[in-house]
Motif scaffolding. Structure first.
Motif, PDB file in Angstrom:
ATOM      1  N   VAL A 233       0.837  -1.202   0.000  1.00 32.39           N
ATOM      2  CA  VAL A 233       0.000   0.000   0.000  1.00 32.39           C
ATOM      3  C   VAL A 233       0.871   1.250   0.000  1.00 32.39           C
ATOM      4  CG1 VAL A 233      -1.654   1.340   1.362  1.00 32.39           C
ATOM      5  CG2 VAL A 233      -1.980  -1.130   1.080  1.00 32.39           C
ATOM      6  N   ASP A 234       1.937   1.238   0.782  1.00 28.92           N
ATOM      7  CA  ASP A 234       2.841   2.389   0.847  1.00 28.92           C
ATOM      8  C   ASP A 234       3.450   2.676  -0.526  1.00 28.92           C
ATOM      9  OD1 ASP A 234       4.166   4.330   2.709  1.00 28.92           O
ATOM     10  OD2 ASP A 234       5.974   3.353   1.944  1.00 28.92           O
ATOM     11  N   VAL A 235       3.890   1.627  -1.212  1.00 30.04           N
ATOM     12  CA  VAL A 235       4.448   1.793  -2.556  1.00 30.04           C
ATOM     13  C   VAL A 235       3.410   2.401  -3.497  1.00 30.04           C
ATOM     14  CG1 VAL A 235       5.270   0.531  -4.598  1.00 30.04           C
ATOM     15  CG2 VAL A 235       6.164  -0.052  -2.334  1.00 30.04           C
ATOM     16  N   VAL A 236       2.190   1.886  -3.438  1.00 28.98           N
ATOM     17  CA  VAL A 236       1.120   2.381  -4.306  1.00 28.98           C
ATOM     18  C   VAL A 236       0.822   3.851  -4.030  1.00 28.98           C
ATOM     19  CG1 VAL A 236      -1.357   2.174  -4.802  1.00 28.98           C
ATOM     20  CG2 VAL A 236       0.082   0.116  -4.694  1.00 28.98           C
ATOM     21  N   LEU A 237       0.765   4.218  -2.761  1.00 22.71           N
ATOM     22  CA  LEU A 237       0.464   5.614  -2.405  1.00 22.71           C
ATOM     23  C   LEU A 237       1.572   6.568  -2.839  1.00 22.71           C
ATOM     24  CD1 LEU A 237      -1.107   5.126   1.147  1.00 22.71           C
ATOM     25  CD2 LEU A 237      -2.289   5.651  -0.997  1.00 22.71           C
ATOM     26  N   HIS A 238       2.799   6.067  -2.902  1.00 21.91           N
ATOM     27  CA  HIS A 238       3.908   6.904  -3.359  1.00 21.91           C
ATOM     28  C   HIS A 238       3.965   7.025  -4.885  1.00 21.91           C
ATOM     29  CE1 HIS A 238       6.120   6.434   0.668  1.00 21.91           C
ATOM     30  NE2 HIS A 238       5.871   7.716   0.499  1.00 21.91           N
ATOM     31  N   HIS A 239       3.219   6.161  -5.570  1.00 17.78           N
ATOM     32  CA  HIS A 239       3.248   6.170  -7.039  1.00 17.78           C
ATOM     33  C   HIS A 239       1.818   6.071  -7.567  1.00 17.78           C
ATOM     34  CE1 HIS A 239       7.624   5.820  -7.231  1.00 17.78           C
ATOM     35  NE2 HIS A 239       7.529   4.939  -6.251  1.00 17.78           N
ATOM     36  N   LYS A 240       1.008   7.053  -7.218  1.00 19.55           N
ATOM     37  CA  LYS A 240      -0.400   7.043  -7.601  1.00 19.55           C
ATOM     38  C   LYS A 240      -0.605   7.178  -9.104  1.00 19.55           C
ATOM     39  CE  LYS A 240      -2.067   8.921  -3.214  1.00 19.55           C
ATOM     40  NZ  LYS A 240      -2.766  10.050  -2.536  1.00 19.55           N
ATOM     41  N   ASP A 241       0.410   7.666  -9.800  1.00 16.89           N
ATOM     42  CA  ASP A 241       0.306   7.772 -11.256  1.00 16.89           C
ATOM     43  C   ASP A 241       0.634   6.452 -11.951  1.00 16.89           C
ATOM     44  OD1 ASP A 241       2.902   8.003 -10.271  1.00 16.89           O
ATOM     45  OD2 ASP A 241       3.612   9.123 -12.017  1.00 16.89           O
ATOM     46  N   GLU A 242       1.171   5.495 -11.178  1.00 14.08           N
ATOM     47  CA  GLU A 242       1.565   4.201 -11.734  1.00 14.08           C
ATOM     48  C   GLU A 242       0.592   3.077 -11.359  1.00 14.08           C
ATOM     49  OE1 GLU A 242       4.270   3.397 -13.600  1.00 14.08           O
ATOM     50  OE2 GLU A 242       5.343   5.310 -13.583  1.00 14.08           O
ATOM     51  N   PHE A 243       0.070   3.120 -10.111  1.00 13.82           N
ATOM     52  CA  PHE A 243      -0.701   2.002  -9.586  1.00 13.82           C
ATOM     53  C   PHE A 243      -1.971   2.464  -8.884  1.00 13.82           C
ATOM     54  CE2 PHE A 243       3.902   1.190  -8.648  1.00 13.82           C
ATOM     55  CZ  PHE A 243       4.151   0.316  -9.687  1.00 13.82           C
TER      56      PHE A 243
ATOM     57  N   LEU B 267      -7.353   1.623   5.615  1.00 14.60           N
ATOM     58  CA  LEU B 267      -6.934   1.435   4.226  1.00 14.60           C
ATOM     59  C   LEU B 267      -8.003   1.918   3.249  1.00 14.60           C
ATOM     60  CD1 LEU B 267      -5.232  -2.094   4.324  1.00 14.60           C
ATOM     61  CD2 LEU B 267      -4.133   0.146   4.294  1.00 14.60           C
ATOM     62  N   LEU B 268      -9.254   1.691   3.591  1.00 13.50           N
ATOM     63  CA  LEU B 268     -10.329   2.119   2.691  1.00 13.50           C
ATOM     64  C   LEU B 268     -10.406   3.642   2.591  1.00 13.50           C
ATOM     65  CD1 LEU B 268     -13.155  -0.459   3.545  1.00 13.50           C
ATOM     66  CD2 LEU B 268     -11.579  -0.447   1.588  1.00 13.50           C
ATOM     67  N   GLU B 269      -9.992   4.333   3.644  1.00 15.04           N
ATOM     68  CA  GLU B 269      -9.923   5.795   3.583  1.00 15.04           C
ATOM     69  C   GLU B 269      -8.778   6.252   2.684  1.00 15.04           C
ATOM     70  OE1 GLU B 269     -12.135   7.926   4.917  1.00 15.04           O
ATOM     71  OE2 GLU B 269     -13.253   6.110   5.459  1.00 15.04           O
ATOM     72  N   LEU B 270      -7.677   5.475   2.696  1.00 21.16           N
ATOM     73  CA  LEU B 270      -6.491   5.842   1.922  1.00 21.16           C
ATOM     74  C   LEU B 270      -6.598   5.434   0.456  1.00 21.16           C
ATOM     75  CD1 LEU B 270      -3.703   4.697   4.425  1.00 21.16           C
ATOM     76  CD2 LEU B 270      -4.274   7.057   3.830  1.00 21.16           C
ATOM     77  N   LEU B 271      -7.435   4.421   0.172  1.00 20.82           N
ATOM     78  CA  LEU B 271      -7.481   3.826  -1.163  1.00 20.82           C
ATOM     79  C   LEU B 271      -8.890   3.936  -1.749  1.00 20.82           C
ATOM     80  CD1 LEU B 271      -5.494   0.603  -0.171  1.00 20.82           C
ATOM     81  CD2 LEU B 271      -4.570   2.565  -1.440  1.00 20.82           C
ATOM     82  N   PRO B 272      -9.238   5.084  -2.298  1.00 19.40           N
ATOM     83  CA  PRO B 272     -10.613   5.310  -2.777  1.00 19.40           C
ATOM     84  C   PRO B 272     -11.004   4.446  -3.968  1.00 19.40           C
ATOM     85  CG  PRO B 272      -9.166   7.121  -3.428  1.00 19.40           C
ATOM     86  CD  PRO B 272      -8.372   6.270  -2.488  1.00 19.40           C
TER      87      PRO B 272
END
Length: 385
Positions: free
Chosen positions: A18-28, A45-50
């Motif tokens: 999740v941390d990797v995804v949040l740092h690369h929102k344009d990729e994943f 997590l559901l708050e962080l990952l809309p």
């Protein structure tokens, strides 16, 4: 944009994914996930990952409660729910980060669904390696390893041919009790076992690191991932965990992947391959902090479960499933303070020795072997618990 289904989102590998995804929102983006029983973490997590639309939890009561809170999401439950997540059509990468045997069937389902596999669930290959390999070939699917050791080997193999490899060198920290002899292991506690010197991991994998069962699993995993015979896979204790693994070539050149003890690096590499993305919120490796690197033999006498893993891997069949299930059950009993640390080894060795061997198991055989091995270990200690 790569769309991800993530199993085991609330565990160690899951949260770092999740941390990797949040740092690369344009990729994943994560479109589906499983969260087991950690409902509070799931809500975070559901708050962080809309973008998450599909969610699986462990039990039905939790699912019914969450349906009321999040009515716009699709909800799934239990092992069937994991399989349903894997079978979804509208995603690209399947990250299998659940711990244990329960990751095998969803992995096979995702492969049949022709999804890219990013594998952190080593039990899938330990228990069902031939089935996974066959499915990958049949459906033309690519699998990328997330374990730091196998990611290291994968990186060291880039640009070289398979027939130029002399051997793989899988490094091991030695775990929590690397400085204790076998006599001193008799009275170690759960709390001591959970204090890994280098890595912050979940309970089972930390105990498996202390017994070196985890390294045995990694040897079997390396065999299936890279098509290298067991005779050409060595284990070397390396206390600093700076070198994550190595490949020695026929000309004796050795390629090593070096980095900090940060699982986000292999996770990110598996998700972004062949690109290398920027790593955020992390310090790069500093050679000046490692003036000396240590290497020691991984003694088969000191670590009998490592020896067992080589034997199981070479014989094949359903023994990997038996060994893994017996270990899962024994570690559970140890973490619950029902058996001693050395009883873990006894449990696994006896299960492999006594249960029925099947040379060419089907998936049903593998599932039955898993169940039988768990019952064997439970019954083995029933009188002393």
């Amino acid at each position: 944009m790569k769309r991800i289904v993530l199993l085991g989102a609330t565990g160690s590998i899951g949260t770092q994914t999740v941390d990797v995804v949040l740092h690369h929102k344009d990729e994943f983006c994560i479109v589906g996930l499983s969260a087991g029983r950690n409902i509070n973490k799931l809500k975070e997590l559901l708050e962080l990952l809309p973008n998450v639309q599909h969610v699986c939890v462990a039990d039905e009561s939790s699912m019914e409660e969450l349906k009321e809170l999040y009515p716009n999401k699709c909800w799934y439950c239990g092992d069937d729910g994991l399989k349903q997540l894997a079978a979804l059509q509208d995603y690209d990468i399947f990250v299998d980060a659940v711990v244990g045997f329960r990751g095998l069937v969803p992995a096979l389902t995702a492969i049949k669904n022709k999804k890219i596999i990013a594998l952190a669930n080593k039990e899938s290959l330990v228990a069902g390696g031939p089935l996974v390999k066959q499915a990958l070939k049949e459906h033309g699917v690519t699998l990328y390893p997330i374990d730091s050791e196998h990611s290291a080997i994968f990186q060291c193999l880039q640009g070289n041919t398979h027939d130029s490899v002399d051997k793989l060198i899988v490094t091991a920290s030695g775990g929590s009790f690397r400085d204790l002899n076998r006599e001193q292991l008799k009275d170690v506690t759960v709390e001591q076992a959970l204090k890994h010197p280098n890595w912050n991991m979940g309970g089972r994998i930390t105990i498996d690191s202390a017994t070196m069962m985890n390294k045995g699993f990694e040897v079997i995993e390396a065999h299936y991932l890279f098509d290298i015979p067991y005779e050409k896979i060595d284990v070397l204790i390396h206390r600093e965990s700076a070198i994550h693994s190595m490949v020695q070539y026929n000309d004796h050149a050795i390629m090593a992947q070096i980095g900090t003890a940060d699982m986000r690096l292999p996770i990110q590499y598996a998700l972004s391959y062949p690109k290398r993305l920027t790593m955020y919120d992390a310090e790069p490796f500093d050679f000046l902090k490692y003036s000396t690197l240590h290497f020691e033999e991984a003694s088969m006498e000191r670590y009998p479960l490592l020896k067992l893993a080589y034997e199981v891997g070479k014989k094949g069949g359903n023994l990997g499933a038996i060994m893994n299930a017996a270990d899962e059950e024994a570690v559970r009993l140890f973490l619950n303070k029902k058996i001693s640390f050395l009883d873990i080894e006894t449990s696994v060795i006896e299960a492999v020795k006594q249960l029925t061997f099947i040379q060419d198991p089907t998936l049903e055989d593998i599932i039955n072997s898993d169940l039988t091995a768990r019952e064997f270990v439970k019954n083995m200690w029933k009188g002393v618990m």
